[in-house]
Design an enzyme around this catalytic site. Structure first.
Site, mmCIF file in Angstrom:
data_model
loop_
_atom_site.group_PDB
_atom_site.id
_atom_site.type_symbol
_atom_site.label_atom_id
_atom_site.label_comp_id
_atom_site.label_asym_id
_atom_site.label_seq_id
_atom_site.Cartn_x
_atom_site.Cartn_y
_atom_site.Cartn_z
ATOM 1 N N TYR A 47 39.916 39.082 29.241
ATOM 2 C CA TYR A 47 40.577 37.768 29.296
ATOM 3 C C TYR A 47 40.951 37.205 27.934
ATOM 4 C CZ TYR A 47 39.003 38.002 34.131
ATOM 5 O OH TYR A 47 38.810 38.396 35.422
ATOM 6 N N GLU B 108 51.570 31.403 41.469
ATOM 7 C CA GLU B 108 50.226 31.988 41.299
ATOM 8 C C GLU B 108 50.188 32.666 39.929
ATOM 9 O OE1 GLU B 108 49.440 34.979 44.288
ATOM 10 O OE2 GLU B 108 47.792 35.830 43.121
HETATM 11 C C1 DQA Z 1 41.940 36.152 37.225
HETATM 12 C C2 DQA Z 1 41.842 37.496 37.960
HETATM 13 C C3 DQA Z 1 40.831 37.423 39.099
HETATM 14 O O1 DQA Z 1 40.747 38.681 39.751
HETATM 15 C C4 DQA Z 1 39.454 37.069 38.558
HETATM 16 O O2 DQA Z 1 38.533 36.930 39.614
HETATM 17 C C5 DQA Z 1 39.467 35.866 37.693
HETATM 18 C C6 DQA Z 1 40.566 35.681 36.749
HETATM 19 C C7 DQA Z 1 42.864 36.233 35.999
HETATM 20 O O3 DQA Z 1 43.273 35.179 35.516
HETATM 21 O O4 DQA Z 1 43.150 37.327 35.502
HETATM 22 O O5 DQA Z 1 38.533 35.069 37.685
HETATM 23 O O6 DQA Z 1 42.480 35.190 38.125
#
Ligand code: DQA
Length: 149
Positions: A23, A98
């Site tokens: 992330y 999304e």
């Molecule tokens: C997420 C991807 C999801 O699979 C994960 O559970 C997250 C973060 C992302 O921003 O990449 O919490 O939404």
């Protein structure tokens, strides 16, 4: 001013510390600042929220129905599990983008299904914090087309 709600789901409060190899190092506060700057340039006013609680996300989506013209949502793991979020987005009928920081299709199979995608106007994933900026750009274009911004 055209108001957009940007909603963030579980564990996103830990951005910066949480799995930085997936992330990145940006915090949610820095993503919020980035979104504010981007929104200003697009003539949008944003409400930016995070909660770890599914029902609170549902409540925020309902609130957006009265107060906003569109939604950007990173529902985190609830993306892959929540019929309630699917129903809420469908119920309010706001154009919704999304977003995900990571490219969920490059990851575990359980992240390949989204309950939000069928009720979203668009999906953006894999661009890190820039996913949010791209979502705002896309939403601004959709609203302009609809004559709502
Ligand atoms: C997420 C991807 C999801 O699979 C994960 O559970 C997250 C973060 C992302 O921003 O990449 O919490 O939404």
């Amino acid at each position: 001013m055209t108001v957009i709600y940007i909603l963030n789901g579980p564990n996103l409060n830990l951005l910066g510390q949480r799995e930085p190899e997936v992330y990145g190092h940006d915090t949610l506060a820095s993503i919020e600042a980035m979104c504010r700057a981007k929104a200003k340039g697009l003539g949008l006013d944003i409400v930016f929220r995070q909660t770890n609680i599914e029902g609170e996300l549902v409540n925020h989506i309902h609130e957006a129905r009265e107060k906003a013209k569109g939604l950007v949502i990173n529902a985190g793991a609830y993306t892959h599990t929540s019929v309630a979020l699917h129903d809420a987005v469908k119920a309010v009928g706001l154009p919704t983008i999304e977003v995900h920081l990571s490219n969920v299709y490059k990851r575990e199979a359980f992240r390949h299904h989204s309950y939000l995608s069928p009720v979203a106007e668009g999906v953006i994933c894999g661009f890190g914090p820039q996913s949010y900026e791209l979502a705002l750009e896309g939403l601004a274009a959709i609203l302009k087309k609809k004559g709502k911004a």
